[in-house]
Motif scaffolding. Structure first.
Motif, short mmCIF file in Angstrom:
data_model
loop_
_atom_site.label_atom_id
_atom_site.label_comp_id
_atom_site.label_asym_id
_atom_site.label_seq_id
_atom_site.Cartn_x
_atom_site.Cartn_y
_atom_site.Cartn_z
N GLN A 134 43.74 52.12 28.85
CA GLN A 134 42.59 51.42 28.86
C GLN A 134 42.94 50.07 28.20
OE1 GLN A 134 40.84 53.98 25.44
NE2 GLN A 134 39.40 54.49 26.82
N SER A 135 44.05 49.84 27.52
CA SER A 135 44.54 48.54 27.20
C SER A 135 45.05 47.61 28.51
CB SER A 135 45.48 48.68 26.22
OG SER A 135 46.78 49.08 26.59
N GLU A 136 45.53 48.54 29.48
CA GLU A 136 46.12 48.01 30.60
C GLU A 136 45.00 47.80 31.58
OE1 GLU A 136 49.94 49.23 32.34
OE2 GLU A 136 50.89 49.32 30.48
N PHE A 137 43.98 48.30 31.52
CA PHE A 137 42.82 48.33 32.41
C PHE A 137 42.61 47.07 33.25
CE2 PHE A 137 38.34 48.30 33.84
CZ PHE A 137 38.32 49.35 34.80
N GLY A 138 42.27 46.16 32.04
CA GLY A 138 41.82 44.97 32.46
C GLY A 138 43.06 43.94 33.08
N ILE A 144 44.77 43.34 40.87
CA ILE A 144 44.35 43.84 42.02
C ILE A 144 43.53 42.55 42.61
CG2 ILE A 144 42.31 44.96 42.85
CD1 ILE A 144 42.94 47.19 40.86
N ASN A 145 42.92 41.86 41.90
CA ASN A 145 42.12 40.67 42.45
C ASN A 145 43.14 39.52 42.77
OD1 ASN A 145 39.34 41.49 42.05
ND2 ASN A 145 39.48 41.05 39.91
N ASP A 146 44.39 39.37 41.91
CA ASP A 146 45.20 38.40 42.41
C ASP A 146 46.31 38.82 43.53
OD1 ASP A 146 43.88 36.99 40.43
OD2 ASP A 146 45.31 37.51 38.90
N SER A 147 46.12 39.96 44.11
CA SER A 147 47.16 40.50 45.06
C SER A 147 46.90 39.66 46.30
CB SER A 147 47.02 42.03 45.29
OG SER A 147 47.52 42.36 44.05
N LEU A 148 48.06 38.87 46.41
CA LEU A 148 47.74 37.91 47.73
C LEU A 148 48.89 38.47 48.81
CD1 LEU A 148 47.18 34.30 46.32
CD2 LEU A 148 45.49 36.11 46.86
N THR A 149 49.69 38.98 48.46
CA THR A 149 50.82 39.29 49.47
C THR A 149 51.23 40.88 49.60
OG1 THR A 149 52.55 39.52 47.83
CG2 THR A 149 52.33 37.44 48.58
N TYR A 150 51.74 41.29 50.60
CA TYR A 150 52.27 42.62 50.71
C TYR A 150 52.91 43.33 49.61
CZ TYR A 150 54.22 47.18 52.29
OH TYR A 150 55.05 48.32 52.44
N GLU A 151 53.68 42.56 49.07
CA GLU A 151 54.48 42.84 47.84
C GLU A 151 53.88 43.09 46.70
OE1 GLU A 151 57.17 41.57 50.70
OE2 GLU A 151 55.43 40.42 49.89
N ASP A 152 52.73 42.10 46.35
CA ASP A 152 52.01 42.39 45.36
C ASP A 152 51.00 43.59 45.47
OD1 ASP A 152 52.34 39.78 44.42
OD2 ASP A 152 50.55 38.97 45.40
N TRP A 153 50.94 44.18 46.52
CA TRP A 153 50.18 45.26 46.69
C TRP A 153 51.02 46.68 46.55
CZ3 TRP A 153 45.41 46.32 46.07
CH2 TRP A 153 44.32 45.04 46.45
N VAL A 154 52.24 46.51 46.83
CA VAL A 154 53.31 47.59 46.46
C VAL A 154 53.28 47.64 45.26
CG1 VAL A 154 55.75 47.98 46.64
CG2 VAL A 154 54.54 47.25 48.77
N GLN A 181 38.51 52.25 39.20
CA GLN A 181 39.64 51.08 39.49
C GLN A 181 40.39 51.41 40.94
OE1 GLN A 181 42.99 50.37 36.52
NE2 GLN A 181 41.76 48.38 36.51
N LYS A 182 40.66 52.57 41.06
CA LYS A 182 41.57 53.02 42.38
C LYS A 182 40.45 52.44 43.78
CE LYS A 182 44.51 56.37 44.67
NZ LYS A 182 44.89 57.60 44.34
N ASN A 183 39.21 53.08 43.58
CA ASN A 183 38.38 52.67 44.71
C ASN A 183 38.16 51.02 44.67
OD1 ASN A 183 36.30 53.42 46.56
ND2 ASN A 183 35.02 52.17 45.30
#
Length: 515
Positions: A134-138, A144-154, A181-183
């Protein structure tokens, strides 16, 4: 509210009254006995949450008492308390599957810690895990919103899988929060693929590792370095499933490289696996080796030419390494491969394709009983673990390690549980896959899919001049308008592949050394 019940067995129990009072003050119910015979008799009539047992008592010993109580209640945690630090006593106690081992004199904090570990561990872990997530949820949401590269998504996907596995071991009650969150992550990832996938083929030097790069990036360097390599490809295998079996493999292997690579689209065997073994994109296979490419409308199997594709790859790169290829569809064929291993020692590369997980996925779709057994991702992982532990596959990996091979463990694509149908209309030549469609007369809502109108730019063949590909996003699947409700109810909550999701596209590629 029921109190947790403790049975404390010690021939000097009167001297332990301060401990009894301490535990009663902590809201435990404590029953005492001063010998093993009385303890066994009490256990025949009553049940306890934990038993503290002195090892050295007159009459029957603590170890014998332990054995008798285990026959009455095999599940009750038992804590051995002894004055002796002799190793053989400890070994016998541990061999009898005690829950803990304490050496006298014990103090109240030790007793309390033992109770927390053995009675309250699940709720403490659940509470802690829930609190940390819960503390890491935010923070994960921002990632997720800041993932601009493939490495970010990994990194996002690794973190989501970590929390999925952690929360699955708890009764946290926040499954809905995690699923949301996963959705969200999959929706945003689909936008990333829509915006970037074409550029990977326009600028191949800037793209991530994809299916057609696996051999030249991961296999050939090992062979060129003089390594003996065993490549094991498990069809239709997700990253969370890898994490589930990893501990079993750690008995035999050291993990040198645990990475994820990206499956090409469609995330289906005909395309992704053939790309792996040929080192080519599907349109290149069709153009260069038309006799090895099977079109969508052809009825023959889509993965019958894998050995030949590997041979063409070796020839193009002028590699003269000897190799063997094996496809494992059942336990008998796996056992035969184990028997053959000594005779394969002269090969620099052996390739093995394990089809069980793909078969499990299809069986779950077609069988009501299998749907019940694997009704969600947690149960699906559990079935995977059970298969791996109890099938010859486990022995296969053990035997490969004994032969001294470096192992490259991977898959061709993952799978996702679908629950949201979207309508598509196609002619009778349209393929049957639920997560992607290819055809010349497709009708669909463009906002709901990722469409490829010029397949050649994405490395894909065109069955017809006007053929287009469309891919389902996140947890959606395609359904035809005719007989729509039956079709949707039949396939909802099944595990499918072919489309765009983290689970299907970001898949394990592991390099392991035998211990």
């Amino acid at each position: 509210m029921r109190k947790d019940r403790i049975l404390w067995v010690d021939d000097e129990i009167d001297l332990l009254q301060p401990y009894v009072l301490f535990l009663q003050g902590k809201n435990y119910e404590v029953v005492t006995a001063n010998n093993g015979e009385d303890a066994v008799e009490i256990c025949q009539k009553e049940s306890f949450d934990i038993i503290f047992l002195d090892e050295n008592m007159p009459g029957i010993s603590g170890l014998e008492t332990l054995a008798r109580i285990k026959n009455i209640d095999p599940t009750v945690p038992m804590v051995m308390i002894t004055k002796s630090e002799e190793e053989n006593i400890m070994n016998m106690a541990i061999g009898s599957k005690i829950a803990d081992y304490l050496t006298k004199p014990v103090n109240p904090s030790q007793i309390l810690l033992t109770l927390k570990k053995n009675i309250h561990k699940k709720e403490i872990v659940s509470e802690h895990t829930t609190s940390v997530y819960q503390s890491e949820f935010g923070q994960i949401g921002m990632q997720i919103n800041d993932s601009l590269t493939y490495e970010d998504w990994v990194e996002v996907y690794k973190k989501l899988v970590y929390w999925e596995l952690e929360l699955a071991e708890t009764d946290s009650g926040i499954d809905e929060m995690f699923d949301m969150q996963k959705n969200e992550a999959n929706i945003t990832f689909a936008k990333f693929i829509k915006n970037n996938y074409q550029s990977w083929f326009e600028q191949p030097d800037k793209r991530p590792l994809i299916s057609s790069d696996v051999f030249k990036t991961k296999i050939f360097p090992l062979l060129d370095n003089g390594e003996k390599v065993f490549m094991v490809l498990v069809d239709n295998f997700r990253f969370d499933q890898w994490k589930t079996i990893r501990e079993l493999l750690s008995d035999f292997y050291i993990f040198n490289d645990e990475s994820l690579y990206c499956s090409i689209l469609p995330t289906a065997t005909q395309y992704a696996r053939n790309a792996i073994f040929s080192g080519l994109m599907p349109i290149q296979i069709q153009q260069m080796f038309p006799d090895l490419w099977v079109e969508e409308e052809d009825e023959e199997g889509k993965n019958l030419n894998e050995k030949d594709l590997i041979q063409t790859l070796f020839q193009r790169y002028r590699k003269n390494y000897s190799f063997s290829y094996h496809k494992i569809n059942d336990s008998a064929s796996c056992e035969r491969l184990i028997e053959q291993l000594p005779r394969l020692n002269n090969n620099q590369l052996n390739v093995c394709v394990l089809n069980f997980i793909d078969m499990l996925s299809h069986a779950r779709t077609d069988s009501k009983m299998m749907r019940e057994l694997a009704n969600d991702a947690k149960a699906y992982r559990s079935l995977t673990l059970s298969w791996f532990r109890h099938s010859p596959t486990y022995e296969l990996f053990k035997s490969i390690a004994q032969q001294g091979y470096k192992v490259v463990f991977t898959t061709d694509h993952g799978t996702i549980q679908v629950d949201n149908a979207i309508k598509v209309i196609g002619d009778r030549n349209t393929n049957v896959n639920l997560r992607y469609k290819v055809g010349k007369n497709l009708s669909y809502n463009k906002k709901e899919v990722f469409e490829i109108l010029q397949p050649a730019k994405f490395g894909l063949p065109s069955p017809n001049v006007s053929s287009a590909y469309i891919f389902a996003l996140n947890n959606t699947f395609f359904a035809y308008p005719n007989n729509y409700n039956y079709y949707v109810s039949y396939y909802r909550n099944t595990f499918q592949h072919g489309g765009i999701s983290l689970e299907e596209m970001l898949i394990p590629l592991i390099v392991m050394d035998p211990k």
